[in-house]
Design an enzyme around this catalytic site. Structure first.
Site, mmCIF file in Angstrom:
data_model
loop_
_atom_site.group_PDB
_atom_site.id
_atom_site.type_symbol
_atom_site.label_atom_id
_atom_site.label_comp_id
_atom_site.label_asym_id
_atom_site.label_seq_id
_atom_site.Cartn_x
_atom_site.Cartn_y
_atom_site.Cartn_z
ATOM 1 N N LYS A 1 0.719 -1.179 0.025
ATOM 2 C CA LYS A 1 -0.128 0.010 0.006
ATOM 3 C C LYS A 1 0.872 1.338 -0.185
ATOM 4 O O LYS A 1 0.544 2.333 -0.582
ATOM 5 C CB LYS A 1 -0.908 -0.108 1.276
ATOM 6 C CG LYS A 1 -1.443 1.402 1.635
ATOM 7 C CD LYS A 1 -2.256 1.377 2.898
ATOM 8 C CE LYS A 1 -1.374 1.508 4.206
ATOM 9 N NZ LYS A 1 -1.249 2.793 4.484
ATOM 10 N N ASN A 2 1.952 1.320 0.858
ATOM 11 C CA ASN A 2 2.955 2.354 0.960
ATOM 12 C C ASN A 2 3.623 2.429 -0.211
ATOM 13 O O ASN A 2 4.482 3.792 -0.180
ATOM 14 C CB ASN A 2 3.497 2.303 2.299
ATOM 15 C CG ASN A 2 2.524 2.579 3.464
ATOM 16 O OD1 ASN A 2 1.322 2.918 3.289
ATOM 17 N ND2 ASN A 2 3.014 2.406 4.602
ATOM 18 N N ARG B 1 -4.347 10.497 4.436
ATOM 19 C CA ARG B 1 -3.521 11.570 4.626
ATOM 20 C C ARG B 1 -2.619 11.571 3.304
ATOM 21 O O ARG B 1 -1.908 12.559 2.876
ATOM 22 C CB ARG B 1 -2.669 11.280 5.793
ATOM 23 C CG ARG B 1 -3.656 11.437 7.151
ATOM 24 C CD ARG B 1 -2.821 11.242 8.235
ATOM 25 N NE ARG B 1 -1.788 12.651 8.345
ATOM 26 C CZ ARG B 1 -0.696 12.278 7.700
ATOM 27 N NH1 ARG B 1 0.057 11.449 7.034
ATOM 28 N NH2 ARG B 1 0.263 13.674 7.672
ATOM 29 N N CYS C 1 -4.295 12.299 13.007
ATOM 30 C CA CYS C 1 -5.007 10.996 13.175
ATOM 31 C C CYS C 1 -4.638 10.544 14.300
ATOM 32 O O CYS C 1 -3.831 11.088 15.147
ATOM 33 C CB CYS C 1 -4.360 10.071 12.069
ATOM 34 S SG CYS C 1 -2.843 9.420 12.173
ATOM 35 N N ARG D 1 0.839 14.589 12.961
ATOM 36 C CA ARG D 1 1.068 14.435 11.463
ATOM 37 C C ARG D 1 1.173 15.589 10.706
ATOM 38 O O ARG D 1 0.546 16.148 9.748
ATOM 39 C CB ARG D 1 -0.034 13.399 10.715
ATOM 40 C CG ARG D 1 -0.430 12.382 11.482
ATOM 41 C CD ARG D 1 0.764 11.082 11.469
ATOM 42 N NE ARG D 1 1.226 10.686 10.506
ATOM 43 C CZ ARG D 1 0.608 9.595 9.754
ATOM 44 N NH1 ARG D 1 -0.520 9.207 10.386
ATOM 45 N NH2 ARG D 1 1.059 8.790 8.449
ATOM 46 N N SER E 1 11.865 12.145 6.776
ATOM 47 C CA SER E 1 10.318 11.807 6.877
ATOM 48 C C SER E 1 10.151 11.069 5.352
ATOM 49 O O SER E 1 10.507 11.533 4.215
ATOM 50 C CB SER E 1 9.672 13.207 6.464
ATOM 51 O OG SER E 1 8.375 13.160 5.817
ATOM 52 N N VAL E 2 9.411 10.029 5.451
ATOM 53 C CA VAL E 2 9.158 9.294 4.117
ATOM 54 C C VAL E 2 8.387 9.946 3.225
ATOM 55 O O VAL E 2 8.583 10.117 1.836
ATOM 56 C CB VAL E 2 8.236 8.075 4.599
ATOM 57 C CG1 VAL E 2 7.652 7.206 3.522
ATOM 58 C CG2 VAL E 2 9.338 6.857 5.251
ATOM 59 N N ASP F 1 5.532 0.947 11.707
ATOM 60 C CA ASP F 1 4.259 -0.141 11.352
ATOM 61 C C ASP F 1 4.268 -1.423 11.873
ATOM 62 O O ASP F 1 3.097 -1.883 11.852
ATOM 63 C CB ASP F 1 4.118 0.207 9.947
ATOM 64 C CG ASP F 1 3.952 1.524 9.419
ATOM 65 O OD1 ASP F 1 4.102 1.634 7.988
ATOM 66 O OD2 ASP F 1 3.589 2.494 10.196
ATOM 67 N N ILE G 1 9.073 7.133 16.356
ATOM 68 C CA ILE G 1 8.493 7.767 15.146
ATOM 69 C C ILE G 1 7.193 8.562 15.420
ATOM 70 O O ILE G 1 7.144 9.831 15.106
ATOM 71 C CB ILE G 1 8.045 6.708 14.016
ATOM 72 C CG1 ILE G 1 9.563 5.786 13.843
ATOM 73 C CG2 ILE G 1 7.736 7.384 12.802
ATOM 74 C CD1 ILE G 1 10.681 6.633 13.129
ATOM 75 N N ARG H 1 -8.373 -0.286 5.493
ATOM 76 C CA ARG H 1 -7.593 0.571 4.828
ATOM 77 C C ARG H 1 -6.462 0.110 4.108
ATOM 78 O O ARG H 1 -5.659 0.459 3.185
ATOM 79 C CB ARG H 1 -7.364 1.689 5.739
ATOM 80 C CG ARG H 1 -8.578 2.775 6.199
ATOM 81 C CD ARG H 1 -8.065 3.878 6.866
ATOM 82 N NE ARG H 1 -7.003 4.646 6.068
ATOM 83 C CZ ARG H 1 -6.176 5.566 6.630
ATOM 84 N NH1 ARG H 1 -6.668 6.050 7.848
ATOM 85 N NH2 ARG H 1 -5.309 6.154 6.094
HETATM 86 C C1 EPZ Z 1 4.638 7.119 6.340
HETATM 87 O O1 EPZ Z 1 4.125 7.790 6.912
HETATM 88 C C2 EPZ Z 1 3.912 5.658 6.397
HETATM 89 N N1 EPZ Z 1 2.531 6.113 5.524
HETATM 90 C C3 EPZ Z 1 3.437 5.249 7.669
HETATM 91 O O2 EPZ Z 1 2.596 4.332 7.608
HETATM 92 C C4 EPZ Z 1 4.733 5.075 8.258
HETATM 93 O O3 EPZ Z 1 4.364 4.720 9.718
HETATM 94 C C5 EPZ Z 1 5.714 6.457 8.408
HETATM 95 O O4 EPZ Z 1 5.773 6.672 7.077
HETATM 96 C C6 EPZ Z 1 6.790 6.221 9.107
HETATM 97 O O5 EPZ Z 1 7.718 4.964 8.389
HETATM 98 C C7 EPZ Z 1 2.587 5.897 3.956
HETATM 99 O O6 EPZ Z 1 3.754 5.479 3.554
HETATM 100 C C8 EPZ Z 1 1.414 6.137 3.171
HETATM 101 P P1 EPZ Z 1 6.787 10.532 8.208
HETATM 102 P P2 EPZ Z 1 4.454 9.593 6.881
HETATM 103 O O7 EPZ Z 1 6.786 11.687 7.286
HETATM 104 O O8 EPZ Z 1 5.252 9.657 5.389
HETATM 105 C C9 EPZ Z 1 7.222 13.593 11.211
HETATM 106 C C10 EPZ Z 1 0.659 2.919 7.696
HETATM 107 O O9 EPZ Z 1 0.450 2.327 8.843
HETATM 108 N N2 EPZ Z 1 6.785 14.630 10.421
HETATM 109 O O10 EPZ Z 1 8.043 9.409 7.943
HETATM 110 O O11 EPZ Z 1 3.413 10.410 7.228
HETATM 111 C C11 EPZ Z 1 5.895 12.715 11.687
HETATM 112 O O12 EPZ Z 1 4.741 13.497 12.609
HETATM 113 C C12 EPZ Z 1 1.163 4.246 7.830
HETATM 114 O O13 EPZ Z 1 0.635 2.298 6.723
HETATM 115 C C13 EPZ Z 1 6.834 15.985 10.827
HETATM 116 O O14 EPZ Z 1 7.259 16.534 11.577
HETATM 117 O O15 EPZ Z 1 5.613 9.466 7.968
HETATM 118 C C14 EPZ Z 1 6.410 11.449 12.372
HETATM 119 O O16 EPZ Z 1 6.636 11.576 13.797
HETATM 120 C C15 EPZ Z 1 0.921 5.035 9.256
HETATM 121 N N3 EPZ Z 1 6.763 16.850 9.569
HETATM 122 C C16 EPZ Z 1 7.755 11.390 11.720
HETATM 123 O O17 EPZ Z 1 8.180 12.671 11.020
HETATM 124 C C17 EPZ Z 1 6.556 16.382 8.370
HETATM 125 O O18 EPZ Z 1 6.352 17.340 7.316
HETATM 126 C C18 EPZ Z 1 7.939 10.385 10.367
HETATM 127 O O19 EPZ Z 1 6.902 10.738 9.560
HETATM 128 C C19 EPZ Z 1 6.268 14.876 7.984
HETATM 129 C C20 EPZ Z 1 6.287 14.291 8.914
#
Ligand code: EPZ
Length: 417
Positions: free
Chosen positions: A22-23, A94, A118, A123, A165-166, A306, A328, A398
């Site tokens: 999915k991701n 999101r 969420c 987020r 950040s992913v 995850d 995370i 989802r």
């Molecule tokens: C991706 O979310 C995944 N979703 C998440 O999977 C996964 O848990 C996450 O990466 C971490 O590996 C998808 O790929 C669709 P991040 P993402 O940006 O990109 C902070 C699932 O269950 N942050 O790597 O939203 C954030 O708050 C989902 O499939 C900022 O501060 O995660 C978090 O604490 C849940 N500012 C950390 O970084 C930003 O602009 C990592 O978030 C962006 C993120």
């Protein structure tokens, strides 16, 4: 709202086909905005994917699904394009924010709803906006929307993400492919899903290289008819590995790439789980003496956030005190109060969960709160005595394709009402 009714303590056995990621599919679907004719194979038909397809249609793309062949064809004929991602679609999924980069790159403007938080955290998207500004975008936030523009197009630059950040890495890559000149980004996320996106973009002629946590992109993109097979879902795979360690005489997980779950395999082996690991399938067996372990969640190649809720269920069956530090997300222990209602012995202090085991779980009525928390409740229900009823299972739908079908085929007693 639908519920799952699960009768625990059944011994599972059989094989499960792991779906596409999915991701990985979500950013690659966003990337189809950049191309005219794209076929994506091994796509998981879960609700988040359907929401992303609805978003692409809202923008003006057309798509055709073939569930039988597990593929979707996306056409962007560049007519009647509406560079908007509305709140009603982004609030439920999101990752809708990922259309921001490609819309800006190709149409030089975008109006995208702020995704909002969420259950697992606020987020924020500040890192996405920080990066797009570095590429020369003008960004304004008004009435809950991001208004982005780049009237003279984006321009290549060099910068470093302050934190990994992913999503921000993906959005930036999707914007930079049309930026004039060269873009070099440091401290990127390097999850397998990002490498899959990069492999997809290379098929469009994008000159993109990844070295350590540095990604270099040179603007070359030719629209053409391409097809791409999505990598397997390593989080679904990890979930069923843990499921097998808890319940199975033998569970064979097929259509996998075991290289994507090296850290998870190492962790499970350290806990005493018996695995037969092959490149494209893994067999897992219920293990009797599970060992306690201390885990911290980290960006890839560390242990994924995850899988934190899922591994916690295995820890309830381990001898002694296990620990999980969630690094995370700020609020990703929502499953813990529900597990405690099933008899789990878990305490939380400063974002560290302390799990003592082995602990006998009993069936109860529980509530799902987010995608991965809900699947951990399913795992707990499978080993708990008597019956468990899980509410709000729309969270599950989802991200897990045919979850109960896959488990029932292996002798689980699950009913959706
Ligand atoms: C991706 O979310 C995944 N979703 C998440 O999977 C996964 O848990 C996450 O990466 C971490 O590996 C998808 O790929 C669709 P991040 P993402 O940006 O990109 C902070 C699932 O269950 N942050 O790597 O939203 C954030 O708050 C989902 O499939 C900022 O501060 O995660 C978090 O604490 C849940 N500012 C950390 O970084 C930003 O602009 C990592 O978030 C962006 C993120």
């Amino acid at each position: 709202m639908q519920k799952l009714i699960i009768d625990g303590k059944k011994i599972l056995s059989g094989s499960i086909n792991i779906s596409g990621s999915k991701n990985s599919a979500l950013p690659i679907l966003a990337a189809t905005i950049l191309n005219n004719h794209t076929t994506i194979k091994n796509i998981p038909f879960v609700n988040d994917i359907l929401t992303m397809l609805n978003l692409l249609r809202f923008i003006g793309l057309k798509y055709k699904i073939s569930k039988k062949k597990n593929l979707v064809e996306v056409i962007n004929s560049n007519t009647n394009i509406n560079t908007v991602a509305p709140y009603k679609l982004v609030k439920t999924m999101r990752a809708g924010i990922l259309v921001l980069g490609p819309l800006l790159a190709k149409y030089r403007r975008a109006k995208v709803s702020l995704p909002g938080g969420c259950a697992i955290g606020t987020r924020p998207v500040d890192l996405h906006l920080f990066a797009l500004k570095k590429l020369g975008a003008k960004i304004k936030i008004k009435n809950g929307y991001i208004f982005a523009s780049a009237i003279n197009g984006l321009r290549g630059t060099r910068f470093k993400f302050p934190t990994i950040s992913v999503g921000a890495t993906e959005n930036t890559i999707l914007a930079a492919v049309q930026a004039k000149g060269v873009t070099i980004i440091d401290n990127c996320a390097v999850e397998p899903e990002i490498k899959d996106l990069i492999n997809f973009l290379k098929k469009l002629g994008v000159n993109i290289k990844i070295k350590g946590r540095q990604i270099t992109i040179k603007k070359i993109i030719k629209e053409k008819k391409i097809s791409h097979k999505i990598i397997c879902d390593r989080i679904e795979l990890g979930t069923y590995l843990i499921c097998g360690a808890l319940t199975a005489k033998k569970l064979k997980l097929k259509n996998v790439d075991s290289d994507l779950v090296k850290k998870e395999i190492k962790t499970l082996k350290k806990m005493g789980v018996k695995l037969n690991v092959n490149k494209n399938f893994i067999e897992v067996f219920k293990s009797i003496n599970i060992k306690k372990i201390n885990i911290k969640t980290e960006p890839y190649p560390g242990f994924p956030s995850d899988l934190q809720a899922q591994i916690m269920i295995l820890m309830t069956q381990a001898k002694g005190l296990s620990k999980i530090k969630e690094n995370i997300f700020e609020n990703r222990f929502m499953h813990v109060p529900e597990l405690k209602r099933m008899g789990a012995k878990i305490e939380i202090r400063n974002n560290i969960a302390y799990i003592s085991g082995p602990c006998y779980l009993n069936g109860a009525e529980v509530m799902a709160t987010d995608l991965r928390a809900s699947v951990s409740l399913v795992l707990a229900a499978l080993i708990a005595d008597k019956r468990t009823k899980i509410n709000r299972i729309y969270h599950l739908d989802r991200g897990y394709q045919d979850l109960e079908k896959k488990l029932i085929k292996c002798n689980a007693r699950i009913k959706r009402i």
